[in-house]
Design a protein around this motif. Sequence first.
Motif, PDB file in Angstrom:
ATOM      1  N   CYS A  65      41.444  26.422  53.377  1.00  0.00           N
ATOM      2  CA  CYS A  65      42.785  25.856  53.562  1.00  0.00           C
ATOM      3  C   CYS A  65      43.657  26.716  54.471  1.00  0.00           C
ATOM      4  O   CYS A  65      44.465  26.191  55.246  1.00  0.00           O
ATOM      5  N   THR A  66      43.511  28.044  54.401  1.00  0.00           N
ATOM      6  CA  THR A  66      44.444  28.950  55.093  1.00  0.00           C
ATOM      7  C   THR A  66      44.484  28.739  56.599  1.00  0.00           C
ATOM      8  O   THR A  66      45.567  28.589  57.163  1.00  0.00           O
ATOM      9  N   PRO A  67      43.355  28.699  57.331  1.00  0.00           N
ATOM     10  CA  PRO A  67      43.470  28.516  58.780  1.00  0.00           C
ATOM     11  C   PRO A  67      44.068  27.168  59.173  1.00  0.00           C
ATOM     12  O   PRO A  67      44.750  27.054  60.190  1.00  0.00           O
ATOM     13  N   TYR A  68      43.833  26.134  58.359  1.00  0.00           N
ATOM     14  CA  TYR A  68      44.406  24.821  58.657  1.00  0.00           C
ATOM     15  C   TYR A  68      45.840  24.683  58.137  1.00  0.00           C
ATOM     16  O   TYR A  68      46.523  23.716  58.470  1.00  0.00           O
ATOM     17  N   ASN A  69      46.271  25.636  57.290  1.00  0.00           N
ATOM     18  CA  ASN A  69      47.564  25.536  56.598  1.00  0.00           C
ATOM     19  C   ASN A  69      47.641  24.209  55.825  1.00  0.00           C
ATOM     20  O   ASN A  69      48.635  23.498  55.843  1.00  0.00           O
ATOM     21  N   ALA A  70      46.540  23.879  55.157  1.00  0.00           N
ATOM     22  CA  ALA A  70      46.424  22.583  54.476  1.00  0.00           C
ATOM     23  C   ALA A  70      46.695  22.730  52.989  1.00  0.00           C
ATOM     24  O   ALA A  70      46.420  23.774  52.387  1.00  0.00           O
ATOM     25  N   ASP A  71      47.265  21.703  52.410  1.00  0.00           N
ATOM     26  CA  ASP A  71      47.320  21.558  50.965  1.00  0.00           C
ATOM     27  C   ASP A  71      46.965  20.102  50.643  1.00  0.00           C
ATOM     28  O   ASP A  71      46.730  19.294  51.537  1.00  0.00           O
ATOM     29  N   ALA A  95      38.146  34.036  49.320  1.00  0.00           N
ATOM     30  CA  ALA A  95      38.383  33.480  47.995  1.00  0.00           C
ATOM     31  C   ALA A  95      39.877  33.430  47.697  1.00  0.00           C
ATOM     32  O   ALA A  95      40.621  34.360  48.015  1.00  0.00           O
ATOM     33  N   THR A  96      40.318  32.338  47.099  1.00  0.00           N
ATOM     34  CA  THR A  96      41.730  32.166  46.758  1.00  0.00           C
ATOM     35  C   THR A  96      41.850  31.556  45.363  1.00  0.00           C
ATOM     36  O   THR A  96      40.917  30.956  44.842  1.00  0.00           O
ATOM     37  N   ASP A 103      41.773  29.969  42.089  1.00  0.00           N
ATOM     38  CA  ASP A 103      40.856  29.922  40.949  1.00  0.00           C
ATOM     39  C   ASP A 103      39.668  30.861  41.118  1.00  0.00           C
ATOM     40  O   ASP A 103      39.153  31.397  40.128  1.00  0.00           O
ATOM     41  N   PHE A 104      39.222  31.069  42.363  1.00  0.00           N
ATOM     42  CA  PHE A 104      38.085  31.953  42.596  1.00  0.00           C
ATOM     43  C   PHE A 104      38.447  33.393  42.218  1.00  0.00           C
ATOM     44  O   PHE A 104      37.655  34.095  41.605  1.00  0.00           O
ATOM     45  N   ILE A 105      39.648  33.821  42.601  1.00  0.00           N
ATOM     46  CA  ILE A 105      40.101  35.178  42.267  1.00  0.00           C
ATOM     47  C   ILE A 105      40.260  35.320  40.756  1.00  0.00           C
ATOM     48  O   ILE A 105      39.811  36.301  40.149  1.00  0.00           O
ATOM     49  N   THR A 106      40.912  34.343  40.127  1.00  0.00           N
ATOM     50  CA  THR A 106      41.126  34.399  38.678  1.00  0.00           C
ATOM     51  C   THR A 106      39.799  34.396  37.928  1.00  0.00           C
ATOM     52  O   THR A 106      39.592  35.179  36.992  1.00  0.00           O
ATOM     53  N   GLY A 107      38.886  33.501  38.357  1.00  0.00           N
ATOM     54  CA  GLY A 107      37.577  33.445  37.703  1.00  0.00           C
ATOM     55  C   GLY A 107      36.796  34.733  37.865  1.00  0.00           C
ATOM     56  O   GLY A 107      36.173  35.211  36.910  1.00  0.00           O
ATOM     57  N   GLY A 108      36.833  35.310  39.072  1.00  0.00           N
ATOM     58  CA  GLY A 108      36.144  36.575  39.289  1.00  0.00           C
ATOM     59  C   GLY A 108      36.723  37.702  38.455  1.00  0.00           C
ATOM     60  O   GLY A 108      35.984  38.554  37.930  1.00  0.00           O
ATOM     61  N   TYR A 109      38.052  37.717  38.303  1.00  0.00           N
ATOM     62  CA  TYR A 109      38.701  38.755  37.489  1.00  0.00           C
ATOM     63  C   TYR A 109      38.310  38.617  36.024  1.00  0.00           C
ATOM     64  O   TYR A 109      37.946  39.591  35.366  1.00  0.00           O
ATOM     65  N   LEU A 110      38.379  37.381  35.515  1.00  0.00           N
ATOM     66  CA  LEU A 110      38.059  37.175  34.105  1.00  0.00           C
ATOM     67  C   LEU A 110      36.579  37.438  33.836  1.00  0.00           C
ATOM     68  O   LEU A 110      36.213  37.971  32.779  1.00  0.00           O
ATOM     69  N   LEU A 111      35.704  37.081  34.791  1.00  0.00           N
ATOM     70  CA  LEU A 111      34.271  37.279  34.596  1.00  0.00           C
ATOM     71  C   LEU A 111      33.909  38.755  34.544  1.00  0.00           C
ATOM     72  O   LEU A 111      33.026  39.157  33.785  1.00  0.00           O
ATOM     73  N   THR A 112      34.583  39.576  35.343  1.00  0.00           N
ATOM     74  CA  THR A 112      34.201  40.992  35.462  1.00  0.00           C
ATOM     75  C   THR A 112      35.092  41.908  34.638  1.00  0.00           C
ATOM     76  O   THR A 112      35.092  43.111  34.858  1.00  0.00           O
ATOM     77  N   SER A 113      35.869  41.360  33.700  1.00  0.00           N
ATOM     78  CA  SER A 113      36.667  42.220  32.823  1.00  0.00           C
ATOM     79  C   SER A 113      35.756  43.031  31.903  1.00  0.00           C
ATOM     80  O   SER A 113      34.627  42.629  31.598  1.00  0.00           O
ATOM     81  N   ARG A 114      36.269  44.158  31.402  1.00  0.00           N
ATOM     82  CA  ARG A 114      35.451  45.068  30.578  1.00  0.00           C
ATOM     83  C   ARG A 114      35.012  44.419  29.268  1.00  0.00           C
ATOM     84  O   ARG A 114      33.945  44.714  28.755  1.00  0.00           O
ATOM     85  N   ASP A 115      35.846  43.550  28.720  1.00  0.00           N
ATOM     86  CA  ASP A 115      35.544  42.999  27.410  1.00  0.00           C
ATOM     87  C   ASP A 115      34.911  41.606  27.492  1.00  0.00           C
ATOM     88  O   ASP A 115      34.950  40.844  26.526  1.00  0.00           O
ATOM     89  N   THR A 116      34.337  41.254  28.636  1.00  0.00           N
ATOM     90  CA  THR A 116      33.676  39.953  28.784  1.00  0.00           C
ATOM     91  C   THR A 116      32.183  40.119  28.526  1.00  0.00           C
ATOM     92  O   THR A 116      31.477  40.786  29.296  1.00  0.00           O
TER      93      THR A 116
END
Length: 382
Positions: free
Chosen positions: A233-239, A281-282, A284-297
């Motif tokens: 989306c970023t290069p196209y400035n699309a939503d 990555a933007t 949901d990808f960032i949030t999912g990656g953070y939650l997946l790699t947390s210490r208590d996961t």
Amino acid sequence: MCSESLTDTYNLYWNEDDLTMKQSEILLINDVISRHIASGGKSELIQEDWDYLQLHAALYINSELSGIPLSMQPKKPGRGLVQRLKGKQGRFRGNLSGKRVDFSSRTVISPDPNLQIQEVGVPVHVARTLTYPERAFAANLPWLRALVANGPDAHPGANYVQQRGAPHKKYLKYGNRDKVAQELKCGDIVERHLVDGDVVLFNRQPSLHKLSIMCHRAKVQPQRTFRFNECVCTPYNADFDGDEMNMHLPQTEEARAEALILMGNKSNLVTPRNGELLIAATQDFITGGYLLTSRDTFLTKGEANQLAACLLAGPDAAMRLTLPPPAILKPRRLWTGKQIFSLIMKPNDKCKVKANLETKGKNYTGNEDMCVQDSCKCLNSV
């Protein structure tokens, strides 16, 4: 006399171009002035004709002049040179900057995280309309015959066949398609439907920089909207609040090759302006990656296998995965989210990816440990 002659001119040139009519009027007024001077007419009459000539010479340049007396107003408004150049419908904006072209489509866009970043989902309705002229040769002859037999209504199919040496194309909606398919030979050109893997150009207006139009690979889908990965989306400035985008289908092998190499989505991950990363990555990808790699996961075997199975899609559907041994054995076997992330980076032992995702911490110990900030043993090395 002058106004009567101009009325005759309008009647004579009513179907001519505006500029041609205006030039005829100017020539006619010049002729009237010449005859008045030759016959010794009054100076007031000549001056009136002269003013009328000046007005029409100005209207030839700009037909929207203000302050024209009512007695000299033209009966039929026309378009001058200025009107041909300026505005949205003018030469610059209408014909040079933006053009209406064939083999293009436009519709609303939607997100699809299951598509790869170089793919664009194309509605089957669009795929049946956009065609590519495929030249028949020995290797693709059976495939093209099957497309010709399908015709224009079934996808994948074909709309036209240009037989070698024939002056006209054959429209495949009517007639005996099976007969045309059997007569197909090397050198014939089949205008086939757009199919998966075709090279297309994707564009969102306003095109403000180079990355506003890039090359993607088509993936035909049953929906009614263009779909692509949110990371692009970023290069196209699309939503996705109602934006529309354009798609063009290049018509020659040279155009396809140039688009793929120079405008390819994967070849333009960073902006040429300052090297900033644009396709990444933007949200949901960032949030999912953070939650997946947390210490208590921690994940059970079923959850780990389910996440690992998500990697088996598209061209990697038959890939072999090597699940690492569990991080915790007792009281039950558990895998960490970091192990699954490592599996994404290196799915099996044959993969040649070499990346070290461990960082040094500040506890000044020589041994590896699970520090609180996830710094020392933050991720399994792969």
